[in-house]
Design a protein around this motif. Structure first.
Motif, mmCIF file in Angstrom:
data_model
loop_
_atom_site.group_PDB
_atom_site.id
_atom_site.type_symbol
_atom_site.label_atom_id
_atom_site.label_comp_id
_atom_site.label_asym_id
_atom_site.label_seq_id
_atom_site.Cartn_x
_atom_site.Cartn_y
_atom_site.Cartn_z
ATOM 1 N N GLY A 110 0.849 -1.188 0.000
ATOM 2 C CA GLY A 110 0.000 0.000 0.000
ATOM 3 C C GLY A 110 0.886 1.239 0.000
ATOM 4 O O GLY A 110 1.731 1.392 -0.897
ATOM 5 N N ASN A 111 0.722 2.095 0.988
ATOM 6 C CA ASN A 111 1.545 3.304 1.036
ATOM 7 C C ASN A 111 2.749 3.194 1.961
ATOM 8 O O ASN A 111 3.478 4.168 2.144
ATOM 9 N N SER A 113 -8.727 -4.515 -0.059
ATOM 10 C CA SER A 113 -7.418 -5.145 -0.243
ATOM 11 C C SER A 113 -6.400 -4.099 -0.670
ATOM 12 O O SER A 113 -6.765 -2.958 -0.968
ATOM 13 N N VAL A 114 -5.159 -4.504 -0.753
ATOM 14 C CA VAL A 114 -4.103 -3.540 -1.076
ATOM 15 C C VAL A 114 -2.986 -4.242 -1.850
ATOM 16 O O VAL A 114 -2.819 -5.459 -1.756
ATOM 17 N N GLY A 115 -2.212 -3.449 -2.635
ATOM 18 C CA GLY A 115 -1.140 -3.998 -3.462
ATOM 19 C C GLY A 115 0.225 -3.892 -2.820
ATOM 20 O O GLY A 115 0.347 -3.513 -1.648
ATOM 21 N N GLY A 116 1.267 -4.212 -3.574
ATOM 22 C CA GLY A 116 2.609 -4.140 -3.036
ATOM 23 C C GLY A 116 3.683 -4.234 -4.104
ATOM 24 O O GLY A 116 3.389 -4.538 -5.268
ATOM 25 N N ILE A 117 4.903 -3.921 -3.698
ATOM 26 C CA ILE A 117 6.049 -4.068 -4.606
ATOM 27 C C ILE A 117 7.021 -5.075 -3.993
ATOM 28 O O ILE A 117 7.370 -4.981 -2.816
ATOM 29 N N VAL A 173 0.355 -9.668 -11.178
ATOM 30 C CA VAL A 173 1.491 -8.795 -11.497
ATOM 31 C C VAL A 173 1.089 -7.769 -12.555
ATOM 32 O O VAL A 173 0.494 -8.122 -13.574
ATOM 33 N N ALA A 206 5.436 -5.008 -9.448
ATOM 34 C CA ALA A 206 4.226 -4.424 -8.856
ATOM 35 C C ALA A 206 3.110 -5.463 -8.852
ATOM 36 O O ALA A 206 2.791 -6.033 -9.888
ATOM 37 N N VAL A 207 2.544 -5.692 -7.663
ATOM 38 C CA VAL A 207 1.444 -6.655 -7.528
ATOM 39 C C VAL A 207 0.182 -5.879 -7.143
ATOM 40 O O VAL A 207 0.187 -5.086 -6.212
ATOM 41 N N LYS A 208 -0.886 -6.118 -7.864
ATOM 42 C CA LYS A 208 -2.117 -5.354 -7.649
ATOM 43 C C LYS A 208 -2.826 -5.787 -6.358
ATOM 44 O O LYS A 208 -2.541 -6.863 -5.816
ATOM 45 N N PRO A 209 -3.730 -4.946 -5.861
ATOM 46 C CA PRO A 209 -4.536 -5.355 -4.709
ATOM 47 C C PRO A 209 -5.397 -6.562 -5.100
ATOM 48 O O PRO A 209 -5.878 -6.636 -6.239
ATOM 49 N N THR A 210 -5.586 -7.483 -4.172
ATOM 50 C CA THR A 210 -6.427 -8.662 -4.407
ATOM 51 C C THR A 210 -7.764 -8.235 -5.021
ATOM 52 O O THR A 210 -8.390 -7.297 -4.536
ATOM 53 N N GLY A 257 -0.317 -0.303 -13.960
ATOM 54 C CA GLY A 257 1.123 -0.481 -13.769
ATOM 55 C C GLY A 257 1.522 -0.364 -12.308
ATOM 56 O O GLY A 257 0.837 -0.882 -11.432
ATOM 57 N N PHE A 258 2.644 0.340 -12.061
ATOM 58 C CA PHE A 258 3.123 0.469 -10.679
ATOM 59 C C PHE A 258 2.180 1.282 -9.798
ATOM 60 O O PHE A 258 2.289 1.236 -8.565
ATOM 61 N N CYS A 282 -0.778 0.662 -9.247
ATOM 62 C CA CYS A 282 -1.718 -0.252 -8.583
ATOM 63 C C CYS A 282 -1.383 -0.472 -7.118
ATOM 64 O O CYS A 282 -2.257 -0.805 -6.311
ATOM 65 N N VAL A 283 -0.107 -0.281 -6.808
ATOM 66 C CA VAL A 283 0.401 -0.666 -5.491
ATOM 67 C C VAL A 283 -0.317 0.051 -4.356
ATOM 68 O O VAL A 283 -0.675 -0.538 -3.341
ATOM 69 N N SER A 284 -0.547 1.349 -4.529
ATOM 70 C CA SER A 284 -1.163 2.114 -3.442
ATOM 71 C C SER A 284 -2.673 2.271 -3.626
ATOM 72 O O SER A 284 -3.308 3.052 -2.935
ATOM 73 N N MET A 285 -3.213 1.510 -4.570
ATOM 74 C CA MET A 285 -4.675 1.521 -4.739
ATOM 75 C C MET A 285 -5.295 0.393 -3.909
ATOM 76 O O MET A 285 -4.648 -0.602 -3.613
ATOM 77 N N LYS A 286 -6.553 0.609 -3.553
ATOM 78 C CA LYS A 286 -7.286 -0.459 -2.885
ATOM 79 C C LYS A 286 -7.997 -1.296 -3.953
ATOM 80 O O LYS A 286 -8.260 -0.822 -5.060
ATOM 81 N N GLY A 287 -8.308 -2.523 -3.597
ATOM 82 C CA GLY A 287 -9.021 -3.400 -4.530
ATOM 83 C C GLY A 287 -10.294 -2.747 -5.048
ATOM 84 O O GLY A 287 -10.622 -2.827 -6.245
ATOM 85 N N SER A 288 -10.999 -2.052 -4.155
ATOM 86 C CA SER A 288 -12.272 -1.427 -4.553
ATOM 87 C C SER A 288 -12.067 -0.286 -5.548
ATOM 88 O O SER A 288 -12.969 0.058 -6.309
ATOM 89 N N HIS A 300 -9.289 -0.362 -7.661
ATOM 90 C CA HIS A 300 -8.560 -0.936 -8.798
ATOM 91 C C HIS A 300 -9.431 -1.814 -9.692
ATOM 92 O O HIS A 300 -9.307 -1.776 -10.922
#
Lengths: 361, 361, 361, 361
Positions: free
Chosen positions: A160-161, A206-210, A244, A299-303, B252-253, B255-261, B263
């Motif tokens: 996330g952040n 949900s939230v993403g990550g690197i 991804v 970069a992995v997207k939020p679930t 892309g990158f 997505c990391v700080s976005m929430k599933g809702s 994204h």
């Protein structure tokens, strides 16, 4: 064929999330290679669901089973087939939503691709569960690489952040990654990442990550331009991992606002070897290893599976409707992607290294 | 083999920067496909060097030559072989620096990979000139796609620190990209980008950029999970282009700080078709096209060949030394990467689309 | 990788004669294809050992097990994995002869190829038992072909010195092949062949045979010159079957003493279709099907495993010695090669036909 | 793709009989390999038409041209592209017979395969002229093999009804094959074969032949079961040569009436190496080289292009008609197949040997 990957070291993945098993056939292990199955099991344990409150509550023991390819603990040269059984399966929800594709999920696209005949139970082949196959093959690859002095390390650098702001040593990653619930080598940041995940989880979101990945000990001269550059083959593999969205090697997207004079890594000599001080190249020049560590970020997207109500379409009636995803899901798949990215990288490296055999160099 | 790409539509690239030619053999054109060679020539013209003060001054006419595979303007089913000759070759500088690898260049890595036997003149197979082969094959692929109503558009959205901040329509890209010197669809931003490039050029330096690429008209259901997801195959191809450091699909990158809702792109109906309002997925779910435009962004590093003095090592004497790169180089290769990324994308799409023939859907 | 075969319809074989199982992963089944597993079982039953006094006495039930790829009796588009377990295993003799390669067997060559690490028990991957994998995949392929009206028929036309001297109709093969113990469509000749086999069996010896295979209903225009001619792909596959020494298409080796005017099959019209009266071409011209039945013959050598005393070398001591092969072996493997050649041909045809999809023609 | 062959050493063939050229792109030459182009020319000269009264009178100089991949006489690691130009082209007859397929020719099948868009001039890609590409690639492969002490010898052992009845030594083949007009190592039999050919030529007819090929110096342990057995890969390649109808390894079809006790080659020791007295195995056991010479025989059909009047069908009007083939044709293509089979075998062997690198053994 799209369930196989590799040229000299080739894996073929099979199974489904709610079928009998998830497995992998590995071709190209050098005959006589010692395989420690306890290391495969350990890798599966690191990936396995149900480990903490921030992962899915599906309970799978994921005990590795060997079908062929090993005699007296050593590879024979024939395909090595490994699998884990699916035990804790509950497909009821999927029967319900068979015709209402979940936003952000493969459901709709799969429906088009397979004319509606794909296994939709638990996400079928699109489930994160398929990554158990990557992990088994990766654990085999890792043992082959270890003998050559090559090591692959991965950990979460942003959730996330929350992101790591300092340099992390290879030793820290090695030591901390699998003690950290969120697979982050900085244990302080790790705590904040966990909070971030629990917060969105509470919201039904949900939230993403690197994830950062490093390859140590790779000899210079590996990689096959034009089309099988290290970046090409690695990215091909990494984008096969569900969720991804992006990849960057070395400086990645930061290269854009750098000048050539900043970006070029100057060469110098250290103990008779040619090295660079910076590593904007990420260990790769012209698609070939230059002897420095290979470094890339993913970069992995939020679930996609969230509890919030979402808009979708009923495919049978062709009418708009709403869906609330039930089931047992990770609030942050990036966390569980760490051992998968590590495994995937090991697989690619064995393949690339065998292609031009070590002895040739 | 690493000079070939594709399964159903396969290209094999040959030639060198300072050899006789740069060419491509294309297998898998459907027999009877009309090929307009003037469109291949036009694509080459868009890529060709020496077009303005912000590109290299090497002068090549790049006239396309057809060796085989066409009869009466139509493909026969046999390999279509196309090439351009190298005319304006000056290898003197490369003889000088044969043993002093340029920082940021493939020189050192290639030396290891090919045991010192690679063609080092003008960068050999690592030269940006090799992308003429991509462009020729891409121009063929484009004509095949056009008949299916599929269109690929690319343009620069950032050069150094200058970036486009507004939405750009597909029409704008189509109209403006090749009238803009910097291949940016926003002609105002275009001017600022040009200044940015001229500024670093004056300093004997270089700068990077981001290219955005869009695919319109792609039917849903294209892409072959697990390992031949659209992202896997596209990234494999895109990282074969010299200078590419990163790629991101859809969000892309970000997505990391976005929430599933945020994204997940919710589905709704429009004219009887299932569409999404946002396109964080970049038109791809589970590695398969969902019917929305495919969108991705590519980070291109600043040109490695700069006039500034840099540190390197003399490979023969194994001594540190300095190098100042001469020769004719682009201050920003991102600009010339635009038609190449467009071409590369066309090649991948024909391959993916033929793999499951259109008729099958 | 050498355990995989096919492009659009690809099989990967795994397992060993005395390991846990023999299995196959099949990629490229069209999604939604109905699969009748009882037909797979029936094919296995036709191949299975211990059926009569002229086959090996190893007793295996060979019950097919499905690991993945099927949902509600239909393929999903994911790999279809099938296997049979090894139950009746006795490896004692193989421990004894580990270092004394059997003449005519793969033992010595495998020892070199796999540096002594291959699974030598029961012949490992060189065992005729591996052909169970061909048969399972073939039974799947057969069902796909059946829907297109394509049929593959095979039978023994010669065993030792006993050969069929008259024309055999397709109907006879279909009706008689699996009621005949020796898999010969002429039931009279069948009896003589059986006697021939029993005679050599009594001597502790073995005998070879010729299998003829016919493909009916193949549309014209299948096959991919230059390198994937029908003959190329079929022979590639057929020579993967243990014991095969020769193959001839249509006239085969008889073509040599024919004149062109005798060998060329003249075209004429029949019911609006172009046909030929003779079929020296074996249904293939220029590597492509011409619409006539594909016909080829395969020479299978006498079983290497014989009870007679033979000369060999002890690999450990590097001394000459003698060996008498024990174990349970077929006196004529040609007989059991019939369903295998049939299966192998089905696999190849699905692959070739899918490569240029039927719809394209 | 069907115009490419090989894994580690891969060739891609292009061109047409009456197009601009016939050429080949070779990938996988080890970098730094010395290439003597005069040896390529010599091989082309041995294959070239117009050499005697028993070959076609088409006059082609077939001077080899190098497009890429060589620097200072050594391979660079990039594709080596070689070609010969078509000069003596006369397509008039082919315009005439465009719609009347020649019996025994690829015309009809190609028409179906390529929907009528194939290059029909001079047989297009089905012309024997395409074998110039095999010969060029083979001449490169031969130089790589020579350094490893591997040698490939081929010669005609039967033409029509004239066959060699005695043992021929390797030395005889090497010495005589290219001085004999009919490529037969026994110069006496050679004369009779020539008469046989001249006789049928006078009748406006043609005749077939058998070519024997031997590989000397191959180390044991080469070949990749299950599917890339030496026989599989070699037969795949050999059946890509126009006119081939059958292949047999070692005893070939003769194995059928042999007993196991006769067919098995017993092992013994000679100078510390394991050898066999007989070679029914043809140097291959279980698909892997056993250290003895690889031996196989190839049946080549009588030339389809004969002057006699033949029945065919007019494809446009769908009416039966007659055709008399004009043009310049060989009365016995088996003769000119000798250097092609030799070349094709060299290509396969480099590929198989590199696959498991020599150093690995």
């Amino acid at each position: 064929m799209s369930f196989s990957f590799g040229k000299s070291f080739k894996i073929t993945i099979f199974g489904e999330s709610h079928g009998a098993c998830v497995g992998v056939a590995i071709e190209g292990c050098p005959p006589g290679q010692e395989i420690d199955t306890s290391l495969i099991q350990k890798a599966l344990d690191n990936r396995k669901p149900g480990q903490s409150i921030i992962t899915t509550q599906r309970r799978e023991k994921d005990k590795v089973e060997t079908l062929s390819g090993i005699l007296n603990g050593k590879t024979t040269g024939a395909p090595l087939v490994l699998l884990v059984r699916n035990k804790d399966v509950d497909s009821s929800f999927y029967e319900e939503i068979k015709n209402t594709p979940r936003p952000g999920h493969a459901d709709l696209a799969a429906w088009f691709r397979y004319n509606g005949f794909h296994d939709y139970r638990g996400g079928g082949i699109f489930s994160g569960r398929m990554t158990a196959a990557f992990v088994m093959a990766g654990a085999v690859a890792k043992q082959i690489l270890a003998e050559k002095g090559i090591k692959v390390l991965a950990h979460a650098i942003q959730i996330g952040n929350v992101r790591i702001c300092r340099e992390i040593s290879n030793e820290e990653i090695e030591k901390n990654v699998y003690t950290s619930n969120v697979r982050c080598a900085d244990l302080e940041v790790s705590g904040k990442m966990k909070e971030e995940i629990l917060k969105v989880k509470k919201e039904g979101d949900s939230v993403g990550g690197i994830i950062e990945c490093r390859v140590l000990g790779i000899p210079p001269g590996i990689g096959n331009p034009i089309f099988d550059s290290i970046e090409s083959v690695l990215s091909h593999m990494i984008f096969s991992i569900p969720g991804v969205k992006g990849i960057g090697f070395g400086s990645g997207f930061d290269c854009v606002s750098m000048k050539g004079s900043e970006h070029n890594d100057p060469f110098f000599l250290k103990d008779g070897k040619i090295v660079t001080a910076t590593n904007n190249a990420g260990g790769i020049l012209g698609g070939i290893s230059d002897g420095m560590p290979i470094v890339f970020r993913v970069a992995v997207k939020p679930t996609s599976s969230i509890m919030k109500l979402q808009k979708t379409v009923d495919l049978k009636r062709m009418k708009e409707c709403k869906i609330r995803v039930r089931g047992r899901h990770d609030p942050c798949i990036a966390v569980r992607a760490v051992p998968v990215i590590e495994a995937a990288t090991c697989i690619v490296l064995v393949d690339l290294c065998r292609d031009i055999s070590f002895e040739d160099k």
